[in-house]
Design a protein around this motif. Structure first.
Motif, mmCIF file in Angstrom:
data_model
loop_
_atom_site.group_PDB
_atom_site.id
_atom_site.type_symbol
_atom_site.label_atom_id
_atom_site.label_comp_id
_atom_site.label_asym_id
_atom_site.label_seq_id
_atom_site.Cartn_x
_atom_site.Cartn_y
_atom_site.Cartn_z
ATOM 1 N N ASN A 307 -9.403 -14.563 12.178
ATOM 2 C CA ASN A 307 -9.118 -14.678 13.606
ATOM 3 C C ASN A 307 -10.280 -14.263 14.503
ATOM 4 N N ILE A 308 -11.234 -13.502 13.972
ATOM 5 C CA ILE A 308 -12.403 -13.103 14.774
ATOM 6 C C ILE A 308 -13.678 -13.713 14.208
ATOM 7 N N LYS A 309 -14.054 -13.351 12.969
ATOM 8 C CA LYS A 309 -15.361 -13.767 12.445
ATOM 9 C C LYS A 309 -15.464 -15.273 12.264
ATOM 10 N N CYS A 310 -14.480 -15.892 11.627
ATOM 11 C CA CYS A 310 -14.560 -17.347 11.407
ATOM 12 C C CYS A 310 -14.501 -18.100 12.720
ATOM 13 N N PRO A 486 -10.200 -12.866 21.547
ATOM 14 C CA PRO A 486 -9.472 -12.489 20.331
ATOM 15 C C PRO A 486 -9.108 -11.007 20.390
ATOM 16 N N VAL A 487 -8.235 -10.571 19.486
ATOM 17 C CA VAL A 487 -7.819 -9.179 19.477
ATOM 18 C C VAL A 487 -8.100 -8.553 18.112
ATOM 19 N N CYS A 488 -8.366 -7.255 18.130
ATOM 20 C CA CYS A 488 -8.678 -6.484 16.927
ATOM 21 C C CYS A 488 -7.797 -5.237 16.944
ATOM 22 N N PHE A 524 -13.996 -9.010 21.937
ATOM 23 C CA PHE A 524 -12.575 -8.879 21.608
ATOM 24 C C PHE A 524 -11.977 -7.666 22.325
ATOM 25 N N LEU A 525 -10.635 -7.681 22.421
ATOM 26 C CA LEU A 525 -9.885 -6.525 22.887
ATOM 27 C C LEU A 525 -9.411 -5.758 21.667
ATOM 28 N N TYR A 526 -9.410 -4.450 21.784
ATOM 29 C CA TYR A 526 -9.349 -3.580 20.627
ATOM 30 C C TYR A 526 -8.224 -2.570 20.831
ATOM 31 N N ALA A 527 -7.195 -2.613 19.960
ATOM 32 C CA ALA A 527 -6.024 -1.754 20.109
ATOM 33 C C ALA A 527 -6.015 -0.655 19.056
ATOM 34 N N LEU A 528 -5.582 0.534 19.448
ATOM 35 C CA LEU A 528 -5.375 1.645 18.534
ATOM 36 C C LEU A 528 -3.879 1.815 18.309
ATOM 37 N N SER A 529 -3.472 1.847 17.057
ATOM 38 C CA SER A 529 -2.054 1.970 16.729
ATOM 39 C C SER A 529 -1.794 3.253 15.952
ATOM 40 N N GLY A 530 -0.558 3.731 16.043
ATOM 41 C CA GLY A 530 -0.184 4.918 15.295
ATOM 42 C C GLY A 530 -1.105 6.089 15.597
ATOM 43 N N ASP A 531 -1.576 6.739 14.531
ATOM 44 C CA ASP A 531 -2.438 7.917 14.679
ATOM 45 C C ASP A 531 -3.910 7.596 14.454
ATOM 46 N N MET A 532 -4.287 6.326 14.473
ATOM 47 C CA MET A 532 -5.662 5.947 14.175
ATOM 48 C C MET A 532 -6.637 6.494 15.210
ATOM 49 N N VAL A 533 -7.782 6.992 14.706
ATOM 50 C CA VAL A 533 -8.863 7.470 15.562
ATOM 51 C C VAL A 533 -10.158 6.811 15.101
ATOM 52 N N THR A 534 -11.157 6.842 15.960
ATOM 53 C CA THR A 534 -12.425 6.177 15.649
ATOM 54 C C THR A 534 -13.489 7.144 15.143
ATOM 55 N N MET A 535 -13.083 8.364 14.829
ATOM 56 C CA MET A 535 -13.982 9.333 14.194
ATOM 57 C C MET A 535 -13.198 10.044 13.088
ATOM 58 N N PRO A 536 -13.339 9.602 11.831
ATOM 59 C CA PRO A 536 -12.609 10.243 10.733
ATOM 60 C C PRO A 536 -13.167 11.623 10.425
ATOM 61 N N GLY A 537 -12.378 12.416 9.709
ATOM 62 C CA GLY A 537 -12.817 13.743 9.305
ATOM 63 C C GLY A 537 -13.178 13.789 7.833
ATOM 64 N N LEU A 538 -13.557 14.959 7.372
ATOM 65 C CA LEU A 538 -13.910 15.158 5.969
ATOM 66 C C LEU A 538 -12.704 15.650 5.175
ATOM 67 N N PRO A 539 -12.649 15.348 3.871
ATOM 68 C CA PRO A 539 -11.571 15.872 3.026
ATOM 69 C C PRO A 539 -11.830 17.337 2.683
ATOM 70 N N SER A 540 -10.878 17.955 1.986
ATOM 71 C CA SER A 540 -11.036 19.364 1.630
ATOM 72 C C SER A 540 -12.234 19.583 0.708
ATOM 73 N N THR A 541 -12.537 18.589 -0.123
ATOM 74 C CA THR A 541 -13.721 18.664 -0.985
ATOM 75 C C THR A 541 -14.581 17.430 -0.734
#
Length: 559
Positions: A307-310, A486-488, A524-541
């Motif tokens: 829907n976007i790249k092609c 288009p939307v993302c 494109f227009l860009y939607a955030l759903s649920g708990d999604m963020v654009t900066m992830p964190g690190l795991p415990s290890t």
């Protein structure tokens, strides 16, 4: 199987097999190169190859091996006598040092030079980061000096980025201390892979298009209420200069010497999840078959691929491969415990076709999603040592019943191209089937209907819901003239829904959208759903804890 067992060829030999001259590429050391700008246009008299997409079921902590399958497929196509290239995204340092590890494949199906690709490579990600942050610095200077068009600090929407999981930068205040060139304002950092400049790099068709897209970036709203662009504050030209080499695809090779183009690296859960249009266009003039991988499942990368790249790049895949594993389907059944700490519970080692059958609802959904685009589907079962014949037969039956053209078993990690010949033959056959590409929505539809179409037809939701803030943003962007884009959607990769705990094929849920952003340069227009963020964190290890280097410069622990 360690990389030390493989000896990469000089990159000049890889280029020569593609019939490239010394004017067509620039070596970056012995084993990697940058292709020349405008190469696809210069090769316009060559026949155009077939584009093969690779996607997967909803990912699990067990890993599905999509990159390994993509590399194995390209190598097997060459083994059958076809000229093939694999086009992949460049790994971000965030997962390399975080939770996932590298993105260059593994075992007998990996890219070389592996460590270079997983680390700084040719500097493309640093260029994206630098261009993004240059714009932020120039914008702050523009605001503080009250230059025209006037923008108040709270009217700025542009964020900085960094190619590392650093959760503390998600939401920050800048300009403290009364500095002359920096207004006090609340802002934050995105991951480089989630930035608009990265999306622009992946979707640009050439250097001129890149320059225009950078100029169209919206950085904020003026005191008069009009949108202000990077072009208007005089930053776009310098940004394009920083991106001058990054716009050129990178040529490397697989461990069997098959050519590979590694270029751009947008994540699929928080961005559009595909390698560059430029790389695919060049590869299609150089090869009979181009294998390109989309991030995560068909609800993330493959949906955005179509829907976007092609749509933007004028591309049409001849076939799509959906990768799955027996153990991932067992997890999606909901009957077995979720693995913790990287250890596989003993329940996964038992012959259990019933759990495979229950979890195959997820596979069926992804096959149906790809078929909704009008693309022939091949299911690739990435085999692991504990898989039984009964379980593999059940996967094959479920794939065929879902409408897959073929189902093939592959073991590329252990045996490379030799174990992917059946998959390659299935793909060649599927690519010859008549088909016509279909999009999920029409660009003329209202934006809310586009999001609704994806939520209902791809995710399986009853409907999409918009929080008040998102509804206001949608209305404003349509009034600003961006309603035809288009939307993302940024969503969890672990479920077809917005909730990562909902495995298999969730039904009867509402898909919530809490925020909508404009990526005018990317288009494109860009939607955030649920708990999604654009900066992830690190795991415990973090994976970084296991990475080191010896006195000879040999890197260890980089997986």
């Amino acid at each position: 199987m360690p990389e030390a067992n493989f000896t990469p060829r000089p990159i000049a030999g890889v280029a020569a097999e593609l019939q490239l001259t010394r004017d067509d590429y620039e070596p970056y050391g012995w084993h990697k190169a940058k292709l020349a700008e405008g190469l696809a246009e210069r090769l316009g008299d060559r026949p155009r190859g077939r584009l093969i997409g690779v996607t997967a079921i909803s990912p699990t902590p067990l890993g599905e091996g999509k990159t390994v399958v993509s590399i194995g497929l390209a190598m097997a196509l060459c083994r059958l006598g076809h000229r093939a290239i694999v086009t992949l995204r460049e790994p971000s340092l965030a997962p390399v040092f975080g939770i996932k590890g590298g993105g260059a494949g593994g075992g007998a199906a990996q890219l070389l030079p592996r460590d270079d690709i997983n680390l700084h490579f040719t500097g493309d990600l640093h260029a994206v980061t630098s261009a993004t942050n240059l714009l932020a610095a120039m914008l702050d200077n523009h605001v503080k000096r009250r230059q025209s068009p006037r923008i108040a600090p709270d009217g700025v929407t542009w964020r900085r980025c960094v190619d590392m999981s650093d959760k503390g930068l998600t939401r920050i205040v800048t300009g403290l201390g009364g500095w002359r060139q920096a207004p006090v304002r609340e802002t934050g950092f995105d991951l480089t892979a989630a930035s608009e400049v990265m999306a622009i790099l992946a979707l640009a068709t050439d250097r001129n298009d890149l320059r225009k897209r950078l100029g169209r970036i919206v950085v904020g709203r003026s005191d008069e209420g009009t949108l202000v662009t990077a072009e208007e504050i005089g930053a776009a030209g310098a940004m394009a200069t920083l991106m001058n080499d990054a716009v050129r695809p990178n040529l490397v090779q697989t461990c069997e010497g098959t050519p590979a183009l590694v270029h751009a690296g947008p994540f699929a859960n928080i961005a559009h999840g595909n390698s560059s249009v430029i790389a695919d266009r060049v590869a299609l003039r150089l090869a009979d078959y181009v294998v390109t991988e989309s991030g995560f499942g068909a609800d993330c990368g493959a949906e955005k691929f179509v829907n976007i790249k092609c749509r933007v790049g004028g591309l049409e895949p001849a076939a799509e491969v959906v990768v799955c594993t027996v153990r991932a389907l067992k997890l999606h059944s909901g009957r077995l415990p979720v693995p913790r700490g990287g250890k596989l519970p003993p329940e996964y080692e038992r012959d259990d076709p019933e759990s495979v059958r229950a979890g195959a609802a997820n596979l069926r959904a992804h096959v149906e999603n790809v078929r909704s685009f009008g693309i022939p589907v091949v299911v690739a079962v990435n085999r692991f040592p504990g898989d039984t014949e009964r379980e593999l037969e059940e996967v094959a039956r479920q794939g065929r019943e879902a409408g897959a053209h073929r189902v093939a078993i592959t073991d590329a990690f252990a045996r490379g191209s030799e174990a992917s010949v059946d998959l390659a033959e299935a793909v060649v056959n599927a690519a010859q089937q008549p088909h016509s590409l279909r999009f999920t929505y029409d660009l003329a539809q209202p934006v809310a209907e586009k999001f609704e179409a994806i939520a209902r037809s791809i995710y399986g939701a009853d409907r999409a819901t918009f929080e008040p803030r998102a509804a206001r943003q949608l209305k404003q962007f349509e009034e600003d003239g961006y309603g035809d884009l288009p939307v993302c959607i940024a969503k969890t990769q672990y479920s077809l829904s917005h909730d990562p705990t909902l495995r298999g094929r969730p039904r009867g849920f509402e898909f919530p959208i809490r925020e909508v952003r404009l990526a005018a340069g990317a288009g494109f227009l860009y939607a955030l759903s649920g708990d999604m963020v654009t900066m992830p964190g690190l795991p415990s290890t973090p994976a970084a804890m296991n990475i080191d280097i010896d006195s000879q410069g040999r890197i260890t622990g980089l997986r």
